[in-house]
Write a protein that holds these residues in place. Structure first.
Motif, PDB file in Angstrom:
ATOM      1  N   GLN A  38       0.768  -1.158  -0.255  1.00 25.33           N
ATOM      2  CA  GLN A  38       0.223  -0.139   0.111  1.00 25.33           C
ATOM      3  C   GLN A  38       0.986   1.238   0.096  1.00 25.33           C
ATOM      4  OE1 GLN A  38      -2.362  -1.177   3.837  1.00 25.33           O
ATOM      5  NE2 GLN A  38      -4.354  -1.834   2.202  1.00 25.33           N
ATOM      6  N   ARG A  39       1.885   1.117   0.592  1.00 25.54           N
ATOM      7  CA  ARG A  39       2.551   2.307   0.734  1.00 25.54           C
ATOM      8  C   ARG A  39       3.817   2.860  -0.522  1.00 25.54           C
ATOM      9  NH1 ARG A  39       3.727   4.644   5.902  1.00 25.54           N
ATOM     10  NH2 ARG A  39       6.606   5.380   5.596  1.00 25.54           N
ATOM     11  N   LEU A  40       3.982   1.520  -1.191  1.00 23.61           N
ATOM     12  CA  LEU A  40       4.641   1.919  -2.386  1.00 23.61           C
ATOM     13  C   LEU A  40       4.032   2.113  -3.730  1.00 23.61           C
ATOM     14  CD1 LEU A  40       7.198   0.353  -3.625  1.00 23.61           C
ATOM     15  CD2 LEU A  40       5.458  -1.616  -4.835  1.00 23.61           C
ATOM     16  N   PHE A  41       2.200   1.778  -3.984  1.00 25.23           N
ATOM     17  CA  PHE A  41       1.169   1.789  -4.398  1.00 25.23           C
ATOM     18  C   PHE A  41       0.772   3.397  -4.491  1.00 25.23           C
ATOM     19  CE2 PHE A  41       0.970  -2.691  -6.372  1.00 25.23           C
ATOM     20  CZ  PHE A  41       1.910  -2.711  -6.584  1.00 25.23           C
ATOM     21  N   ALA A  42       0.967   3.222  -3.111  1.00 25.08           N
ATOM     22  CA  ALA A  42       0.446   5.118  -2.797  1.00 25.08           C
ATOM     23  C   ALA A  42       0.816   5.424  -1.771  1.00 25.08           C
ATOM     24  CB  ALA A  42      -1.169   4.909  -2.323  1.00 25.08           C
ATOM     25  N   PRO A  43       2.305   5.951  -2.397  1.00 21.10           N
ATOM     26  CA  PRO A  43       3.148   6.517  -0.746  1.00 21.10           C
ATOM     27  C   PRO A  43       2.244   8.081  -0.822  1.00 21.10           C
ATOM     28  CG  PRO A  43       4.112   7.183  -3.294  1.00 21.10           C
ATOM     29  CD  PRO A  43       3.136   5.952  -3.042  1.00 21.10           C
ATOM     30  N   ASP A  44       1.640   8.986  -1.849  1.00 18.57           N
ATOM     31  CA  ASP A  44       0.948  10.235  -1.571  1.00 18.57           C
ATOM     32  C   ASP A  44       0.512  10.085   0.094  1.00 18.57           C
ATOM     33  OD1 ASP A  44       1.877  12.349  -3.882  1.00 18.57           O
ATOM     34  OD2 ASP A  44       1.594  10.531  -4.544  1.00 18.57           O
TER      35      ASP A  44
ATOM     36  N   PHE B 268       8.637   6.339  -0.512  1.00 13.20           N
ATOM     37  CA  PHE B 268       8.980   5.428  -1.432  1.00 13.20           C
ATOM     38  C   PHE B 268      10.144   4.933  -1.023  1.00 13.20           C
ATOM     39  CE2 PHE B 268      10.084   4.241  -5.842  1.00 13.20           C
ATOM     40  CZ  PHE B 268       9.308   3.511  -6.057  1.00 13.20           C
ATOM     41  N   VAL B 269      11.482   6.132  -1.265  1.00  9.40           N
ATOM     42  CA  VAL B 269      12.903   5.469  -1.128  1.00  9.40           C
ATOM     43  C   VAL B 269      12.641   4.105   0.217  1.00  9.40           C
ATOM     44  CG1 VAL B 269      14.439   5.751  -0.260  1.00  9.40           C
ATOM     45  CG2 VAL B 269      13.324   7.081  -2.289  1.00  9.40           C
ATOM     46  N   GLU B 270      11.991   4.442   1.506  1.00  9.33           N
ATOM     47  CA  GLU B 270      11.966   3.703   2.589  1.00  9.33           C
ATOM     48  C   GLU B 270      11.624   2.019   2.435  1.00  9.33           C
ATOM     49  OE1 GLU B 270      10.648   3.964   7.475  1.00  9.33           O
ATOM     50  OE2 GLU B 270       9.506   4.296   5.829  1.00  9.33           O
ATOM     51  N   THR B 271       9.977   2.474   1.809  1.00  8.05           N
ATOM     52  CA  THR B 271       9.428   0.941   1.473  1.00  8.05           C
ATOM     53  C   THR B 271      10.679   0.377   0.498  1.00  8.05           C
ATOM     54  OG1 THR B 271       7.212   2.285   1.624  1.00  8.05           O
ATOM     55  CG2 THR B 271       6.965   0.395  -0.026  1.00  8.05           C
ATOM     56  N   VAL B 272      10.652   0.883  -0.597  1.00  4.09           N
ATOM     57  CA  VAL B 272      11.725  -0.331  -1.994  1.00  4.09           C
ATOM     58  C   VAL B 272      12.422  -0.560  -0.866  1.00  4.09           C
ATOM     59  CG1 VAL B 272      13.732  -0.069  -3.169  1.00  4.09           C
ATOM     60  CG2 VAL B 272      10.961   1.498  -3.896  1.00  4.09           C
ATOM     61  N   GLN B 273      13.499   0.080   0.003  1.00  3.18           N
ATOM     62  CA  GLN B 273      14.613  -0.252   0.869  1.00  3.18           C
ATOM     63  C   GLN B 273      13.919  -1.999   1.631  1.00  3.18           C
ATOM     64  OE1 GLN B 273      16.634   2.716   3.079  1.00  3.18           O
ATOM     65  NE2 GLN B 273      17.493   1.299   4.307  1.00  3.18           N
ATOM     66  N   ARG B 274      12.989  -1.449   2.717  1.00  5.20           N
ATOM     67  CA  ARG B 274      12.485  -2.072   3.757  1.00  5.20           C
ATOM     68  C   ARG B 274      11.952  -3.735   2.291  1.00  5.20           C
ATOM     69  NH1 ARG B 274       7.604  -0.356   7.057  1.00  5.20           N
ATOM     70  NH2 ARG B 274       7.689  -2.973   7.561  1.00  5.20           N
ATOM     71  N   MET B 275      11.478  -3.469   1.025  1.00  3.19           N
ATOM     72  CA  MET B 275      11.030  -5.233   1.115  1.00  3.19           C
ATOM     73  C   MET B 275      12.039  -5.477   0.013  1.00  3.19           C
ATOM     74  SD  MET B 275       7.748  -3.652  -1.761  1.00  3.19           S
ATOM     75  CE  MET B 275       6.428  -4.661  -1.039  1.00  3.19           C
ATOM     76  N   GLY B 276      13.576  -4.863  -0.405  1.00  4.89           N
ATOM     77  CA  GLY B 276      15.073  -4.889  -0.935  1.00  4.89           C
ATOM     78  C   GLY B 276      15.195  -5.767   0.073  1.00  4.89           C
ATOM     79  N   GLU B 277      15.556  -5.445   1.494  1.00  5.62           N
ATOM     80  CA  GLU B 277      16.304  -6.295   2.110  1.00  5.62           C
ATOM     81  C   GLU B 277      15.064  -7.669   2.909  1.00  5.62           C
ATOM     82  OE1 GLU B 277      15.822  -3.523   5.326  1.00  5.62           O
ATOM     83  OE2 GLU B 277      17.054  -2.226   5.463  1.00  5.62           O
TER      84      GLU B 277
END
Length: 412
Positions: free
Chosen positions: A177-183, A196-205
């Protein structure tokens, strides 16, 4: 002919008012069908609204590239992505790719999502659908159908296929939900780019750890297949692998969730169609496909012109962006008869909710089956259903649907 306020098409919060978006796209279809939009904070783009034009763009990858810009996002976020991940020409996700590399990567998981293999899952998916219908019954009939049921059922299906534990479902849902609707998650401390950047990082980990585990201890699941897949005798590089995982785990449920919630709302708003479906359950496959067309959860994808050309009399220059608005294509009366009518008996609508061509949705057969199974379990038990409040929508110009759907339901 100039159309006012077309910049709402790339404004996330405008999608909380879907009637406004639909009206603006209908206006565009009724005039030139294509228009140049210069919104504040987002690089300019051509808005493409007609069905045949979108099919043409998606059918000609030699003219319109999936890279480097697949989604209309804030220019600041585009620059952040380039700074973090490099030029998309060098580092690309599956959705940015064309050509042989794209085909080879899709082939890794393609067989899992082909109709014959999806059909083998029907019994288990029916069991999961039954569990979630029971969860509905357990609420006593008063619920938020979107947040309580529709978000979770497709999530359970795809995460089981990937091989993730049930206790991780809430984490994956929140990250999606945070990735698709960061606003929608902006705070005084974090703007949309930071979210968005924090979400991508957490998903990557998360998915890096998953890949390491499956390489050490493979299982019969998609995670093991991906983690150990090779191209040219080499394991997938970390970026390609984790982005592939992110795509499966997010797109694999979020769009189906939106279709189930939106499909339920459509049945409420069109009670004759609900009655027809209850009386003729053999219409479930057509009804599921119509729900997907009606909702069209993926609102747009973008392509980049690879050479100068023309579309509907407009000069398109090399390097310019064309944004394809799929929901508009799915309401185009020139391509789909009575496109503005929700009709569960519709056959062969050729809708574009799953995209078209080389980037069509890998999971489309699974999505249809999940919807069939859910409503096949629910409708025989449902005596009545009515809105218990005003539905709300997710603020996203990319993947959007109902955020809340308060209902009062009575069961037989």
């Amino acid at each position: 002919m100039a159309i006012a306020n077309l910049d709402i098409l790339s404004d996330a919060f405008s999608y909380q008012r879907p009637a406004d978006i639909d009206a603006k796209l209908a206006e565009l279809r009724a005039t030139d069908g294509i228009a140049y939009v210069e919104p504040e904070g987002i690089r300019p783009y051509w808005a493409v609204s007609r069905y045949e034009d979108i099919r043409y763009i998606e059918s000609h990858p030699e003219l319109f590239s999936a890279e480097p810009r697949t989604v209309l996002i804030m220019e600041a976020l585009e620059q952040t992505n380039i700074a973090r991940f490099g030029d998309a020409q060098g580092v690309k996700t599956l959705v940015h790719m064309d050509g042989e590399q794209h085909r080879a990567l899709r082939q890794i998981t393609r067989d899992w999502f082909m109709p014959a293999n999806v059909a083998k899952l029907r019994g288990h998916v029916n069991e999961l659908a039954s569990e979630f219908v029971q969860r509905l019954r357990d609420t006593g009939g008063d619920c938020d159908f979107a947040a309580d049921i529709a978000f979770w059922y497709p999530l359970r299906v795809i995460l089981q296929l990937i091989g993730l534990p049930q206790e991780d479902e809430a984490t994956i849902l929140a990250l999606t939900q945070r990735l698709f609707a960061p606003d929608g998650y902006v705070t005084e401390e974090q703007d949309a780019t930071a979210v968005f950047v924090e979400t991508v990082q957490r998903m990557g980990e998360y998915f890096t750890a998953l890949a390491e585990d499956r390489r050490a201890s493979p299982r019969d699941d998609l995670a093991s297949l991906l983690a150990n897949a090779k191209l040219d005798d080499q394991l997938l590089d970390p970026f390609t692998l984790t982005s592939y995982f992110v795509l499966l785990a997010t797109a694999g449920h979020d769009t189906t969730s939106a279709s189930i919630a939106g499909g339920m709302l459509a049945l409420i708003e069109h009670p004759d169609q609900r009655t027809l479906l209850e009386q003729h359950p053999e219409l479930l496959p057509q009804a599921a496909d119509e729900m997907i067309r009606w909702v069209t959860p993926v609102k747009h994808f973008a392509r980049t012109a690879l050479e100068d050309g023309e579309l509907r009399g407009q000069r398109i220059r090399k390097g310019e962006t064309l944004a394809m608005f799929f929901a508009s294509a799915n309401r185009d009366e020139e391509a789909i008869a009575d496109a503005g009518r929700f009709d569960i008996q519709r056959k062969g609508s050729r809708h574009l909710a799953f995209g078209h061509g080389r980037h069509n949705c890998l999971g489309m057969h699974l999505a249809r089956m999940e919807i069939e199974c859910f409503f096949g379990q629910l409708l025989p038990q449902l005596d009545s259903v009515a809105l218990a409040g005003t539905p709300t929508y997710i603020p996203s110009q990319f993947v959007s649907g109902l955020q809340t759907l308060p209902l009062t339901m009575r069961f037989r």
